[in-house]
Write a protein that holds these residues in place. Sequence first.
Motif, PDB file in Angstrom:
ATOM      1  N   LEU A 191      -6.430   5.583  -9.546  1.00 43.34           N
ATOM      2  CA  LEU A 191      -7.500   6.725  -8.565  1.00 43.34           C
ATOM      3  C   LEU A 191      -7.841   5.918  -7.931  1.00 43.34           C
ATOM      4  CD1 LEU A 191      -7.713   9.992  -9.643  1.00 43.34           C
ATOM      5  CD2 LEU A 191      -5.456   9.103  -9.359  1.00 43.34           C
ATOM      6  N   LYS A 192      -8.615   5.234  -7.924  1.00 45.20           N
ATOM      7  CA  LYS A 192      -9.695   4.278  -7.517  1.00 45.20           C
ATOM      8  C   LYS A 192      -8.930   2.469  -6.366  1.00 45.20           C
ATOM      9  CE  LYS A 192     -14.436   5.207  -8.091  1.00 45.20           C
ATOM     10  NZ  LYS A 192     -15.841   5.049  -8.990  1.00 45.20           N
ATOM     11  N   LYS A 236      -5.850   0.589  -2.134  1.00 46.82           N
ATOM     12  CA  LYS A 236      -3.922   0.410  -1.939  1.00 46.82           C
ATOM     13  C   LYS A 236      -3.113   0.960  -1.054  1.00 46.82           C
ATOM     14  CE  LYS A 236      -4.924  -3.691  -4.290  1.00 46.82           C
ATOM     15  NZ  LYS A 236      -4.783  -4.831  -4.903  1.00 46.82           N
ATOM     16  N   LYS A 237      -3.816   2.332  -0.994  1.00 44.25           N
ATOM     17  CA  LYS A 237      -3.325   3.338   0.015  1.00 44.25           C
ATOM     18  C   LYS A 237      -1.588   3.687  -0.683  1.00 44.25           C
ATOM     19  CE  LYS A 237      -5.439   3.222   3.598  1.00 44.25           C
ATOM     20  NZ  LYS A 237      -6.761   2.999   3.017  1.00 44.25           N
ATOM     21  N   LYS A 293       1.843   9.779   4.467  1.00 39.97           N
ATOM     22  CA  LYS A 293       2.068   8.423   4.738  1.00 39.97           C
ATOM     23  C   LYS A 293       1.651   7.581   4.658  1.00 39.97           C
ATOM     24  CE  LYS A 293      -3.562   9.586   4.931  1.00 39.97           C
ATOM     25  NZ  LYS A 293      -4.504   9.636   4.957  1.00 39.97           N
ATOM     26  N   PHE A 294       1.992   7.113   3.513  1.00 39.99           N
ATOM     27  CA  PHE A 294       1.697   5.919   2.186  1.00 39.99           C
ATOM     28  C   PHE A 294       3.128   5.581   2.427  1.00 39.99           C
ATOM     29  CE2 PHE A 294      -1.437   9.495   1.879  1.00 39.99           C
ATOM     30  CZ  PHE A 294      -2.419   8.254   1.732  1.00 39.99           C
ATOM     31  N   SER A 295       3.434   4.281   1.721  1.00 45.77           N
ATOM     32  CA  SER A 295       5.075   3.265   2.270  1.00 45.77           C
ATOM     33  C   SER A 295       4.943   3.588   0.616  1.00 45.77           C
ATOM     34  CB  SER A 295       4.402   2.172   2.157  1.00 45.77           C
ATOM     35  OG  SER A 295       3.288   1.260   2.093  1.00 45.77           O
ATOM     36  N   ILE A 302      -4.763  10.483  -1.143  1.00 44.33           N
ATOM     37  CA  ILE A 302      -3.811  10.171  -2.256  1.00 44.33           C
ATOM     38  C   ILE A 302      -2.810  11.267  -3.163  1.00 44.33           C
ATOM     39  CG2 ILE A 302      -4.102   7.605  -2.380  1.00 44.33           C
ATOM     40  CD1 ILE A 302      -5.489   8.086  -5.154  1.00 44.33           C
ATOM     41  N   LEU A 303      -3.797  12.077  -2.967  1.00 43.72           N
ATOM     42  CA  LEU A 303      -2.856  12.750  -4.289  1.00 43.72           C
ATOM     43  C   LEU A 303      -2.307  13.631  -4.088  1.00 43.72           C
ATOM     44  CD1 LEU A 303      -6.643  13.661  -6.408  1.00 43.72           C
ATOM     45  CD2 LEU A 303      -4.585  12.739  -7.538  1.00 43.72           C
TER      46      LEU A 303
END
Lengths: 528, 528
Positions: B113-114, B119-120, B142-144, B521-522
């Motif tokens: 998770l960190k 790194k998005k 919004k993450f690639s 991110i979750l």
Amino acid sequence: MTATLWGTPDEAKPLSPSIKKLLGKLLNASAENVAHPLEDEIQIQPSQINPDDLADLKKIVGDQFVTTEKRHRLRRSRGKSYPDLLDMRSGKELDSPDAVVAPGTEQEVLEILKLCSKKKIAVVPFGGGTSVVGGVNPLRGKFSALISLDLLRFNQLEDVDSLSMEATLGAGLSGPHAEILLENYGMQLGHYPQSFPYASIGGYAATRSSGQSSAGYGRFDEMVRGLTIVTPQGINHVGHNAPKSAAGPDLRGLFLGSEGVFGIITKVRVQVHKIPECKRYEAFSFKDFHSGVAAIRQAVQTGTGPTVIRLSDEMESSVNLTSTDSIGESDSKQKGCLCLTMYEGTSEHASSRHEETRNLLLSLGGKSLGENPVRQWEQGRFGAPVLRDGLLDNGAVCETLETATDWSNVISLKKAVTKAIGDRLANTGTPVLIMCHVSHIYDGGCSLYFTIIAGQSEDNPEEQWWNTKKAVCRAIVANGGTISHHHAVGADHREYLPHEIGDTNISLLRAIKNHLDPVGILNPAKLI
Amino acid sequence: MTATLWGTPDEAKPLSPSIKKLLGKLLNASAENVAHPLEDEIQIQPSQINPDDLADLKKIVGDQFVTTEKRHRLRRSRGKSYPDLLDMRSGKELDSPDAVVAPGTEQEVLEILKLCSKKKIAVVPFGGGTSVVGGVNPLRGKFSALISLDLLRFNQLEDVDSLSMEATLGAGLSGPHAEILLENYGMQLGHYPQSFPYASIGGYAATRSSGQSSAGYGRFDEMVRGLTIVTPQGINHVGHNAPKSAAGPDLRGLFLGSEGVFGIITKVRVQVHKIPECKRYEAFSFKDFHSGVAAIRQAVQTGTGPTVIRLSDEMESSVNLTSTDSIGESDSKQKGCLCLTMYEGTSEHASSRHEETRNLLLSLGGKSLGENPVRQWEQGRFGAPVLRDGLLDNGAVCETLETATDWSNVISLKKAVTKAIGDRLANTGTPVLIMCHVSHIYDGGCSLYFTIIAGQSEDNPEEQWWNTKKAVCRAIVANGGTISHHHAVGADHREYLPHEIGDTNISLLRAIKNHLDPVGILNPAKLI
């Protein structure tokens, strides 16, 4: 309820000769040098509130609902813990709310919170004033003024759904008042904490109260279908469109037990129950606490379904604490540990639950004592706090405290807490009477409720008590108990909460607080 | 479970002649033009993950626990809703996680998770993959890049407290695996959702699952004593030192139902129960749904205590849906509404609950149908999802959806939902079969579970379904139902949640999310 007594002066109960004898014999306690000032003799700090702010508050709720009168501020200066009573008797000038404000609508509550956020005035919500953990005490934190926000005008039964057995109750309703209103619909709440005569619906919710019929009707937090809470951000309704839901996290759990630090609970929608057709009673005796605990554990894990089940330890059983009129009268028939059971509902329901429970308890070593001990307890069950004033008048320490843990840890936690109390108080040169009972049972564990009577230190009773309390709280936390099963955290347990739930969860609670109450006016220095 | 079927290919069940006849007759559905590609024929998007990030993930968990292999990514691309199955059959290239990562410790989860926060990279937790609300679908926000974090290595029974009947289970354990481990201790969880064969312990907790024995053992959220959840902020243990506590708000309620947006649940401490000595069964028939609902309402409000109680409406009763082997076989004896009851526990417990329930149901117009319908249901109860693949192969729409409300609103909500489904699907030119049952009852209300079978639109089955789903969700919200009783919110119900809980509560959930997962991110675009 007056400021210095539990109940009205009429209800005040001088100790019976048998208790006085017990006190004299056990504790060498006496009434000499014990102060019990009348309400008029107690001094409180002058109100610190800025007259402009007072005028603004009056603009919101009306002149007649804001007061700085001493008797109103005094009554809201303390709860009902033993140290609260010591404070009342101390002769010192007491810190006190600077004003008492009684809004009548959620909109008024919101305006008060917005004003207080702007003017930096702390707000302590007040219901029945029965906190025993410092929950209503006027701790100002960083604020120079503090008001007591009294919910007494939220005293309506708002609506009733007779099919779903749900009702919306004003947060300021007392236990008995709520029951009277519900009775018109053939309903009852079934929530009977020891503080029942005075405690309020909002207080039940804010502290996650648990009543004596929790085995049958559940804890108060389990009865709550939804609630209205006012924060400085707005008026918020919490709860789903159904008794149970999977539509995201259950936010009720965040506001139940929030003790006024997240917002002011104004209304509570609760599950109610039919007034029972039938009640059945039976008391049992177990040879010792250990075997009694094993039996009631099996009862709950089998699901035999009593409405009330209580087990007193040897000491509590021996002083017959369940009947306040005959406390201390040694009952030669009563050996071992007393277990009370009660069953409510339809006649068929009550009798099937009674039969299954009794068969199990008898098979596990219980001996029937018939109905009477339970009926006596039922009659006198709200009387114990009244006795406390008499005990204090006679120079005794008298306090209760409670915890809960898993079944596998009950005996060892009880031992550790008893030792902590005993060691600490014995250090102050007094004999100590420590009694314990289990009155809330779950599949996984149970509560432990301790009553402590000792002789008051003549030099410094406050220090005597706080040292004891500290030792007990440390023992609870170190031995895997919860810091409170149903009294809440308030000011008194605040420093121990991080040891139980961890710093990460404390940070989370703070983040939630910062979101809802960014200025921090709500009940400072309580809970977190 | 394979990617395209419920169960293994061996378990796949061609439709019986009776169901085919029913389909043909009712829906004019046929197998012509229906695609059912094999797993190898399905195309998924190429992995987008940066090779350096992949290497970093491998450093954390070890090479063998990170994969970009197609079959693993495909299996974690969708849950098990009807539109998920349509996607699998669509022939389109599916969006998919870029990698599957299977950590073995909480420390590894934290490091993932960190890393992903830095790194998005979006992270979707994965347990049994049985979501029917888009809960595991790879929505990137919004993450690639996006990884599926599979909890399968959290598959241990960590510890057991036989006295307190508590056990700590790894989040990746499936229902049956957990039961097998507990059986060694004479214990069971007693949680049987329809997805039982595949769903995971962590999934139960993250979605506030409810099982078929909820009347007896409670919902999964009520069984949880504590849980371990890893957020980008750290490893957090949630729960008090006792089954119940008043030590502040109950933070378990915040993580139960959090659907992976606040953190990754790795372990769950649950209340377990003794494997019952005895089971008793009895089915009843009520003349219509209305009188059946009134009877089961009285049963729960009286507390008669069945372990299972279910009531099918007239349509569901008439097609005998409770027995998957004989669905559609018209049972001339079966008129009205079928009510199934089951009782578990000690012999005395099961028989007293049976007797009290049966007496009440008979007094309220129920007619006994004996044991058989309940035994048939018990045998076939996890089989229904297997049939779905066969129905789709035969050109049918087949989906379930559910809600819950107060007793006073059950009939009117059922009507509104039925109308919304019927109107919408009828618009697409197909007859519609809508069946409903109640399988979760509470003092205040109950669930409503709908099964829908219709003919698939040949042009655009996706549009046909989503239009129906939208109409149903709007009808639920507008008519006072909860948007989900036990399927959760996921992606599919997300837009309706604010209508149920209000914007203030959505803001609060967002504030909590921002505190725990500041980069977001979750599980993006789920729940809130």
